[in-house]
Scaffold this motif. Sequence first.
Motif, PDB file in Angstrom:
ATOM      1  N   TRP A 149      16.713   3.067  -1.862  1.00 20.24           N
ATOM      2  CA  TRP A 149      16.991   4.273  -0.481  1.00 20.24           C
ATOM      3  C   TRP A 149      15.775   4.463  -0.421  1.00 20.24           C
ATOM      4  CZ3 TRP A 149      21.116   2.286   1.488  1.00 20.24           C
ATOM      5  CH2 TRP A 149      21.487   2.664   3.005  1.00 20.24           C
ATOM      6  N   ALA A 150      14.898   5.278  -1.721  1.00 21.46           N
ATOM      7  CA  ALA A 150      14.023   6.442  -0.452  1.00 21.46           C
ATOM      8  C   ALA A 150      12.619   5.669  -0.589  1.00 21.46           C
ATOM      9  CB  ALA A 150      13.684   7.196  -2.435  1.00 21.46           C
ATOM     10  N   LEU A 151      12.879   4.571  -1.080  1.00 21.49           N
ATOM     11  CA  LEU A 151      11.460   3.177  -1.163  1.00 21.49           C
ATOM     12  C   LEU A 151      11.207   3.361   0.465  1.00 21.49           C
ATOM     13  CD1 LEU A 151      10.214   1.645  -3.471  1.00 21.49           C
ATOM     14  CD2 LEU A 151       8.821   2.604  -2.672  1.00 21.49           C
ATOM     15  N   ALA A 152      12.641   2.425   0.750  1.00 23.90           N
ATOM     16  CA  ALA A 152      13.021   2.050   1.938  1.00 23.90           C
ATOM     17  C   ALA A 152      12.539   3.646   3.388  1.00 23.90           C
ATOM     18  CB  ALA A 152      13.844   1.713   3.065  1.00 23.90           C
ATOM     19  N   GLU A 153      12.420   4.104   3.333  1.00 27.89           N
ATOM     20  CA  GLU A 153      12.835   5.335   3.484  1.00 27.89           C
ATOM     21  C   GLU A 153      10.758   6.022   3.529  1.00 27.89           C
ATOM     22  OE1 GLU A 153      14.930   9.863   4.354  1.00 27.89           O
ATOM     23  OE2 GLU A 153      13.485   9.854   2.260  1.00 27.89           O
ATOM     24  N   TYR A 154      10.377   5.944   2.605  1.00 28.79           N
ATOM     25  CA  TYR A 154       9.149   5.640   1.849  1.00 28.79           C
ATOM     26  C   TYR A 154       8.235   4.668   2.773  1.00 28.79           C
ATOM     27  CZ  TYR A 154       5.727   8.567  -0.660  1.00 28.79           C
ATOM     28  OH  TYR A 154       4.969   9.449  -0.278  1.00 28.79           O
ATOM     29  N   MET A 155       8.304   3.629   3.465  1.00 25.81           N
ATOM     30  CA  MET A 155       7.838   2.330   4.242  1.00 25.81           C
ATOM     31  C   MET A 155       7.757   3.048   5.513  1.00 25.81           C
ATOM     32  SD  MET A 155       6.924   0.580   1.673  1.00 25.81           S
ATOM     33  CE  MET A 155       6.738  -0.135  -0.413  1.00 25.81           C
ATOM     34  N   ALA A 156       9.565   2.954   5.794  1.00 24.27           N
ATOM     35  CA  ALA A 156       9.679   3.530   7.373  1.00 24.27           C
ATOM     36  C   ALA A 156       8.817   4.761   7.476  1.00 24.27           C
ATOM     37  CB  ALA A 156      11.142   3.911   7.626  1.00 24.27           C
ATOM     38  N   PHE A 157       8.458   5.730   6.837  1.00 20.11           N
ATOM     39  CA  PHE A 157       7.962   6.970   7.486  1.00 20.11           C
ATOM     40  C   PHE A 157       6.606   6.624   7.473  1.00 20.11           C
ATOM     41  CE2 PHE A 157      11.326  10.362   6.171  1.00 20.11           C
ATOM     42  CZ  PHE A 157      12.063   9.943   6.624  1.00 20.11           C
ATOM     43  N   VAL A 186       0.651  24.754 -11.950  1.00 20.31           N
ATOM     44  CA  VAL A 186      -0.501  25.978 -11.766  1.00 20.31           C
ATOM     45  C   VAL A 186       1.055  26.424 -10.311  1.00 20.31           C
ATOM     46  CG1 VAL A 186      -1.617  26.303  -9.321  1.00 20.31           C
ATOM     47  CG2 VAL A 186      -2.338  25.280 -12.105  1.00 20.31           C
ATOM     48  N   ASP A 187       0.669  27.695 -10.123  1.00 21.29           N
ATOM     49  CA  ASP A 187       1.566  28.562  -9.313  1.00 21.29           C
ATOM     50  C   ASP A 187       1.524  28.274  -8.185  1.00 21.29           C
ATOM     51  OD1 ASP A 187       4.973  29.277  -8.145  1.00 21.29           O
ATOM     52  OD2 ASP A 187       3.126  31.360  -8.263  1.00 21.29           O
ATOM     53  N   LYS A 188       2.792  27.388  -7.258  1.00 17.21           N
ATOM     54  CA  LYS A 188       2.512  26.996  -5.869  1.00 17.21           C
ATOM     55  C   LYS A 188       1.453  25.918  -5.707  1.00 17.21           C
ATOM     56  CE  LYS A 188       3.769  31.892  -4.511  1.00 17.21           C
ATOM     57  NZ  LYS A 188       3.244  33.056  -3.447  1.00 17.21           N
ATOM     58  N   ARG A 189       0.972  25.046  -6.570  1.00 17.27           N
ATOM     59  CA  ARG A 189       0.550  23.683  -5.964  1.00 17.27           C
ATOM     60  C   ARG A 189       1.190  22.767  -6.072  1.00 17.27           C
ATOM     61  NH1 ARG A 189      -4.109  20.536  -9.625  1.00 17.27           N
ATOM     62  NH2 ARG A 189      -5.862  19.861  -7.596  1.00 17.27           N
ATOM     63  N   THR A 190       1.116  22.737  -4.950  1.00 18.57           N
ATOM     64  CA  THR A 190       1.632  21.158  -4.033  1.00 18.57           C
ATOM     65  C   THR A 190       0.645  19.839  -3.660  1.00 18.57           C
ATOM     66  OG1 THR A 190       2.391  21.677  -2.456  1.00 18.57           O
ATOM     67  CG2 THR A 190       3.909  22.598  -4.337  1.00 18.57           C
ATOM     68  N   CYS A 191       1.681  18.682  -3.202  1.00 15.64           N
ATOM     69  CA  CYS A 191       1.066  17.971  -2.806  1.00 15.64           C
ATOM     70  C   CYS A 191       2.047  16.947  -2.549  1.00 15.64           C
ATOM     71  CB  CYS A 191       0.217  16.433  -4.382  1.00 15.64           C
ATOM     72  SG  CYS A 191      -0.421  15.786  -3.834  1.00 15.64           S
ATOM     73  N   ILE A 192       1.198  16.232  -1.219  1.00 19.97           N
ATOM     74  CA  ILE A 192       2.542  15.520  -0.522  1.00 19.97           C
ATOM     75  C   ILE A 192       1.900  14.214  -0.133  1.00 19.97           C
ATOM     76  CG2 ILE A 192       3.073  15.295   1.601  1.00 19.97           C
ATOM     77  CD1 ILE A 192       3.923  17.972   2.569  1.00 19.97           C
ATOM     78  N   PRO A 193       1.816  13.436  -0.912  1.00 17.53           N
ATOM     79  CA  PRO A 193       1.790  12.115  -1.401  1.00 17.53           C
ATOM     80  C   PRO A 193       1.133  11.293   0.507  1.00 17.53           C
ATOM     81  CG  PRO A 193       2.657  12.281  -3.491  1.00 17.53           C
ATOM     82  CD  PRO A 193       3.032  13.613  -2.194  1.00 17.53           C
ATOM     83  N   HIS A 201       1.011  -1.224  -0.014  1.00 16.95           N
ATOM     84  CA  HIS A 201      -0.172  -0.041  -0.225  1.00 16.95           C
ATOM     85  C   HIS A 201       0.975   1.286   0.141  1.00 16.95           C
ATOM     86  CE1 HIS A 201      -3.070   2.848   1.383  1.00 16.95           C
ATOM     87  NE2 HIS A 201      -2.711   3.248   2.159  1.00 16.95           N
ATOM     88  N   ILE A 202       1.931   1.188   0.725  1.00 15.27           N
ATOM     89  CA  ILE A 202       2.768   2.458   0.801  1.00 15.27           C
ATOM     90  C   ILE A 202       3.537   2.567  -0.304  1.00 15.27           C
ATOM     91  CG2 ILE A 202       4.928   3.681   2.306  1.00 15.27           C
ATOM     92  CD1 ILE A 202       3.792   2.176   4.530  1.00 15.27           C
ATOM     93  N   GLY A 203       4.371   1.383  -1.482  1.00 16.37           N
ATOM     94  CA  GLY A 203       4.533   1.744  -1.940  1.00 16.37           C
ATOM     95  C   GLY A 203       3.725   1.840  -3.400  1.00 16.37           C
ATOM     96  N   LYS A 204       2.597   1.677  -3.044  1.00 15.28           N
ATOM     97  CA  LYS A 204       1.851   2.049  -4.348  1.00 15.28           C
ATOM     98  C   LYS A 204       1.370   3.550  -4.431  1.00 15.28           C
ATOM     99  CE  LYS A 204      -3.199   1.754  -5.862  1.00 15.28           C
ATOM    100  NZ  LYS A 204      -4.379   1.393  -5.252  1.00 15.28           N
ATOM    101  N   VAL A 205       0.976   4.014  -3.060  1.00 16.43           N
ATOM    102  CA  VAL A 205       1.433   5.531  -2.983  1.00 16.43           C
ATOM    103  C   VAL A 205       2.413   6.437  -3.205  1.00 16.43           C
ATOM    104  CG1 VAL A 205       0.382   7.335  -1.504  1.00 16.43           C
ATOM    105  CG2 VAL A 205      -0.815   5.364  -1.081  1.00 16.43           C
ATOM    106  N   ALA A 206       3.433   5.579  -2.886  1.00 14.45           N
ATOM    107  CA  ALA A 206       4.448   6.426  -2.781  1.00 14.45           C
ATOM    108  C   ALA A 206       5.031   6.709  -4.694  1.00 14.45           C
ATOM    109  CB  ALA A 206       5.678   5.851  -2.236  1.00 14.45           C
ATOM    110  N   SER A 207       4.625   5.757  -5.563  1.00 16.71           N
ATOM    111  CA  SER A 207       4.959   6.003  -7.256  1.00 16.71           C
ATOM    112  C   SER A 207       3.839   6.703  -7.696  1.00 16.71           C
ATOM    113  CB  SER A 207       4.827   4.632  -7.471  1.00 16.71           C
ATOM    114  OG  SER A 207       3.726   3.258  -6.687  1.00 16.71           O
TER     115      SER A 207
END
Length: 1038
Positions: A668-676, A710-717, A631-637
């Motif tokens: 490495w990036a996915l491992a960090e994503y999984m931990a967080f 769109v300027d300043k439009r961001t998303c934090i998955p 599930h985390i991997g799906k959102v991360a990607s």
Amino acid sequence: MFHLRTCAAKLRPLTASQTVKTFSQNKPAAIRTFQQIRCYSAPVAAEPFLSGTSSNYVEEMYCAWLENPKSVHKSWDIFFRNTNAGAPPGTAYQSPLSLSRSSLATMAHAQSLVEAQPNVDKLVEDHLAVQSLIRAYQIRGHHVAQLDPLGILDADLDSSVPADIISSTDKLDLAVFKERLRMLTVGGFYGLHESDLDKVFQLPTTTFIGGQEPALPLREIIRRLEMAYCQHIGVEFMFINDLEQCQWIRQKFETPGIMQFTNEEKRTLLARLVRSTRFEEFLQRKWSSEKRFGLEGCEVLIPALKTIIDMSSANGVDYVIMGMPHRGRLNVLANVIRKELEQIFCQFDSKLEAADEGSGDMKYHLGMYHRRINRVTDRNITLSLVANPSHLEAADPVVMGKTKAEQFYCGDTEGKKVMSILLHGDAAFAGQGIVYETFHLSDLPSYTTHGTVHVVVNNQIGFTTDPRMARSSPYPTDVARVVNAPIFHVNSDDPEAVMYVCKVAAEWRNTFHKDVVVDLVCYRRNGHNEMDEPMFTQPLMYKQIRKQKPVLQKYAELLVSQGVVNQPEYEEEISKYDKICEEAFTRSKDEKILHIKHWLDSPWPGFFTLDGQPRSMTCPSTGLEEDVLFHIGKVASSVPVENFTIHGGLSRILKTRRELVTNRTVDWALAEYMAFGSLLKEGIHVRLSGQDVERGTFSHRHHVLHDQNVDKRTCIPMNHLWPNQAPYTVCNSSLSEYGVLGFELGFAMASPNALVLWEAQFGDFNNMAQCIIDQFICPGQAKWVRQNGIVLLLPHGMEGMGPEHSSARPERFLQMCNDDPDVLPDLQEENFDINQLYDCNWIVVNCSTPGNFFHVLRRQILLPFRKPLIVFTPKSLLRHPEARTSFDEMLPGTHFQRVIPEDGPAAQDPHKVKRLLFCTGKVYYDLTRERKARNMEEEVAITRIEQLSPFPFDLLLKEAQKYPNAELAWCQEEHKNQGYYDYVKPRLRTTIDRAKPVWYAGRDPAAAPATGNKKTHLTELQRFLDTAFDLDAFKKFS
């Protein structure tokens, strides 16, 4: 365009500010519009052309005339001049003339009427001069304020007097006031005449000195400006570029009679001064030869702080977090925080045993946490004074971080419930760069605490250094101007002025939620400490100080003369507090053991047992269920927001992530994503801060997605993982290490149930934050019994990129580890690995696999206690095809591996192994590649030490015993005098009871961490690889 209206006000010349406002703000494009700025006094019947249909035209003509009188018809010029000069209704307008004799006579009369009026140009000039005079006092009045209680030094280090304020050099003697007025006007800066002193001038809207009066004589204008800006309060605020804020400050200091106190307030102030003064005198009587860094000379600090707290409490604040240096700390603990006096007094007993854990600290460095009733507001207030080292100002960002955390956890998004107060010394405030770094965090979205009240104890000396040698700026507080913080200088021998300024400061913070500075200009009655002799270096100052009457005595005499208190009441107040101190002193003799826990500044209710111990000494598995990983991997990607356009390069990165997840693998990036992500699911707040952390220095993380359209439009998955997850905060910091790391340390202090991480842009940047590492993170628990789970991510590795961005200086962190290299611990102890972690001062790891990085981050929270974690993170391994971990190594039942043993052919027949190489981190991949190329996989075993400290004696002993015929060598890519060798070698020798030597394979000693030449880098790499796999390399040393 506004319509002209008739009203009672006279048509009079514009003030300077109104002229500027009208003719600068109202020039968009080619269209001129004018504000309604003046009204006519003549009735419509008297001037018949002033009807609604023509008023727009008249206003246009009037504004044109103001710009250039010759631009309008002569008749209009006459009309406006007459009206300006006060012509009675109906006489200002002169109708067009014919050429008859009567007409010529009328024209002559009109001309004489104009010439008879006062000189309009002079009238305009005089009003502008008065306006400039008012502004001059607002801007520069503080330069002539009477701020030094000793009367020997100008607080701004400048004895000259601004030419646009006064012409006398005597700043103190009000008897020369009349002469100063004469010098100011007659032939002075403004070109006014002595006769103008009694002329009434209309006051502009940018001053409040008139109170309810719209106009004042010039003499009274100057007198009121002197009273507002040139007495015991100096106000710096005109650099603020917000009109509302400037007007607010003007109103607070210019309004006549605004600084009034009731008799009850005066009695409270006196009582607080009594406690502040008598506390220091009591300590001096009992322990005259002890250092205590007393407050003598600035006793007014205690009522000042209490006033700020009282006002803030009345405005709804219920938690105040404070930071301060050592001077006056014991007094603040006793009379502001309300620490039990006996607990303070027993600290002076040299026979007191330190029975608590840790090594402790000096009494004037310790912190405190206390919840009590505020007697003035009758509301609960929690006060926390953060422990600090002698490094002045180092606690500033720590206080800010703790304040931010407390606001975050209680949902205080505007800073209305939790606030901070920072105390400073004058020399440190001007001299320490961390002050500037902290100020620049004050208004950043992820770092703002919505305003801090800064109080500077301005002793006008730094240890032995004269302020004229200690700073280039006029005041020690000038650094605050960079964030538009108002600065209130005040003479500390005027307690009522101090109280008023503190009230205004608290109101400012509550109103605008911005920083504010109170500069208490005072003196230091003793030397730097009570044993120091200040006459060596400041003889004249201390001769004056010896003659200086204490502020308590001065204020008591004033109140007695005013009839607010009588002498017996004053003496009773003193004897009452003296009795409290004596009784506490008696009780302090019963204290035999020093309890440092009583001085804890950040308790964690419910996390430990009642006696402060961990609830268990075990750590559960750090693995996760496979569906959680997927599930985390799906959102991360993916992009969890609709109609959100990401960069094409990022699309490829997310596609690669999806492929990894499909293959049950993480980088490495996915491992960090999984931990967080997994910690967020468990309700643990995760905060990642540092330079460029949102994307990652090496463009591997991408935790914040940016819409390309769109300027300043961001998303934090990461914040879209679970319905009821904890929030994830990832924030790029300012380009600061010292300030930001201190801030994150303070944030991590507030709660054990948060993973707070600071990532350096490159590992070697941590040396810019060395003070926080050396004084807080490394020894914090030992000094203050304060655990902290902060994580430092330090990119490290020799990649041929030069000396600056190669080494995170692991040798420094390892040198500060508190384990003994010569003592083998009891390896049979139950939960040996957890006990090791509990006893260490911090944990140092260098992971070689993404999976182990995942586990160590999760372990940081699942441990039953908190320790700082230092992680040397990779750079090239972020994308290394072999640096991958299978989901199988992250499932339930898996743990962080302190040591990763050899699992290849060498492990199958260990007796054939001739060399056992120990290493850590990225160099493992260089070694395996070289070993394979040399076909030595059966002769050389490679063991990775993932956790360097606490040292895994137990696991490494098993590894050494597994290969009885192998010689031992430590291999590292760092230079011999750097890296891990000096830490690992003695501990490995202790592990094997010194049965064998531990050889070295790596770069030679060097001054710089790495070469700047790519060819040299590769040559050095090949050289130590040759040494590592040359089985005869060490025979000559045997």
